[in-house]
Scaffold this motif. Sequence first.
Motif, mmCIF file in Angstrom:
data_model
loop_
_atom_site.group_PDB
_atom_site.id
_atom_site.type_symbol
_atom_site.label_atom_id
_atom_site.label_comp_id
_atom_site.label_asym_id
_atom_site.label_seq_id
_atom_site.Cartn_x
_atom_site.Cartn_y
_atom_site.Cartn_z
ATOM 1 N N ASP A 11 57.860 35.840 39.219
ATOM 2 C CA ASP A 11 56.764 36.802 39.137
ATOM 3 C C ASP A 11 55.589 36.196 39.893
ATOM 4 O O ASP A 11 54.927 35.278 39.401
ATOM 5 N N THR A 12 55.312 36.718 41.083
ATOM 6 C CA THR A 12 54.295 36.094 41.933
ATOM 7 C C THR A 12 52.881 36.550 41.611
ATOM 8 O O THR A 12 51.944 36.182 42.328
ATOM 9 N N SER A 13 52.697 37.347 40.533
ATOM 10 C CA SER A 13 51.332 37.636 40.102
ATOM 11 C C SER A 13 50.674 36.382 39.537
ATOM 12 O O SER A 13 49.453 36.285 39.448
ATOM 13 N N PRO A 212 55.731 39.487 48.683
ATOM 14 C CA PRO A 212 54.959 38.305 48.283
ATOM 15 C C PRO A 212 54.500 37.536 49.519
ATOM 16 O O PRO A 212 55.209 37.474 50.534
ATOM 17 N N CYS A 247 45.183 32.277 46.986
ATOM 18 C CA CYS A 247 45.720 33.009 45.832
ATOM 19 C C CYS A 247 44.723 34.054 45.333
ATOM 20 O O CYS A 247 45.123 35.133 44.866
ATOM 21 N N GLY A 250 45.342 37.007 47.218
ATOM 22 C CA GLY A 250 46.592 37.709 46.961
ATOM 23 C C GLY A 250 47.861 36.943 47.231
ATOM 24 O O GLY A 250 48.960 37.471 47.001
ATOM 25 N N GLY A 252 51.000 34.729 46.563
ATOM 26 C CA GLY A 252 51.736 34.551 45.316
ATOM 27 C C GLY A 252 52.607 33.317 45.285
ATOM 28 O O GLY A 252 53.160 32.976 44.240
ATOM 29 N N TYR A 272 42.932 39.327 38.332
ATOM 30 C CA TYR A 272 42.505 40.433 39.163
ATOM 31 C C TYR A 272 42.139 41.635 38.307
ATOM 32 O O TYR A 272 42.637 41.810 37.192
ATOM 33 N N ARG A 341 38.581 39.805 41.942
ATOM 34 C CA ARG A 341 38.876 38.670 41.055
ATOM 35 C C ARG A 341 37.670 38.527 40.156
ATOM 36 O O ARG A 341 36.524 38.545 40.621
ATOM 37 N N GLN A 381 44.438 42.159 34.887
ATOM 38 C CA GLN A 381 45.594 41.280 34.728
ATOM 39 C C GLN A 381 45.621 40.617 33.348
ATOM 40 O O GLN A 381 44.624 40.069 32.885
ATOM 41 N N LEU A 411 47.814 47.563 47.211
ATOM 42 C CA LEU A 411 48.791 46.779 46.454
ATOM 43 C C LEU A 411 50.092 47.577 46.331
ATOM 44 O O LEU A 411 50.379 48.162 45.279
ATOM 45 N N HIS A 414 52.668 47.964 43.081
ATOM 46 C CA HIS A 414 51.962 47.300 41.982
ATOM 47 C C HIS A 414 52.496 47.751 40.627
ATOM 48 O O HIS A 414 52.796 48.926 40.406
#
Length: 437
Positions: A11-13, A212, A247, A250, A252, A272, A341, A381, A411, A414
């Motif tokens: 999960d690259t979030s 990603p 990061c 964005g 990841g 975010y 952010r 987030q 995004l 998303h």
Amino acid sequence: MKWTCGTFTFDTSVPVIMGILNVTPDSFSDGGAYAAPEAAVAHAEEMAAQGAAIIDVGGESTRPGAAPVTPAEEWARIEPVVRALVERGMCVSVDTRHADVAARAVRAGASVVNDVSGFRDPAMVEVARESDAGLVVMHMRGEPATMQDDTAYVDVVSEVRDYLRERCAALEAAGVACERICVDPGPGFGKTPKQTIELMRNLHELVHLGYPVMAAPSRKSYVGYAYHIDDPLERDAASAAEALLACELGAGVVRTHNVEETARALADLRPYVLLGLGSNVALVASPGEETEGKIAQINHAIGQLCALPDSQIIDVASFYGSEPAYLEDQEDFVNTVVLMRCGIPPRELLGYLHAVESSLGRVREVENGPRTLDVDILDYQMYDFSTDELTLPHPRVTERDFVVKPLLEILPEHVLADGTPVGAVPESERVGRAWKL
């Protein structure tokens, strides 16, 4: 966003750290340090303990001007290390531009193929097609020995973005699933330090591709240029700061030599926030210029958002016109979505947003009625809750066309904090039909 690499899914979030393991005699900062398999494996175990989820094993230096090695020699260097790390259950990446080496590594259990040449070789595309490995598609002009001979760009950001889009499209056309692909802008590869800085400060443009994004600033020459550090071994703190910035924009996945320093820096990554802004009452506008007046109000609000404490605007979608939703007897709206952010807790942030609305004459007399400015928290987030004051994610995000379209512009694919894909509701079933202005 998910990145599928063989049996591993990331999960690259939350940034995924890839530790660099060079088993070469001539890499620019650590050549020869881990040439012996025992030393390489021990260093990989150390990086994994420090937070590396992936170990990227390289047997050929790709520093500017590096001499090529044969695939046979490259495989001889990395084979014992790849096999030993796979046996230990690690997610192993192989950093290679040779299809034969990539194929051997995948058969030995490697889960990622990291190709600095961007899968330009049809044989490398075939390796990708026949495997289930994750892929890192990097931008580089020419070969490592010649890449600095051509650094002429009209617009380095758009040219790198378009190149990566084309390479990824070619992989998908060959049968590679999109969720296996990660893109890397290739900092320092066929780019001057100034061009690389411009590229790395605009990584959000690569996020628009829908894959990603990898950040690989570690010890690169542009870091030395930007921070005035000549010795690559002294660039770890600056590289970690660059990783954090990437990061926030964005990225990841982070590829790094110093996992411990990078993990420490990434602990400061702010979550975010996605904000939806809309207006359908222009305070000041000449007849026939109402749309421009509404856009001006939204831009004024965005200017105020720039002044919020502990916050940074990362990206803003295009402006979209939309039909009124819920209460139809009113003027059309202008809408956009802002990605930030933010270190402000949700309820406190809501107070700031109400103040921005009030500064532009927001009146709340009719539910869903005309308004000079509306600012909604769409998604924050990690926050999934509901109170009388605030529900996150916003319960109507996916049903509103005027939110979905601008949000997915910045995004793509998303997924909200509660696990709901933004595009879950078909366009035909959404309210507030939207069009790009």
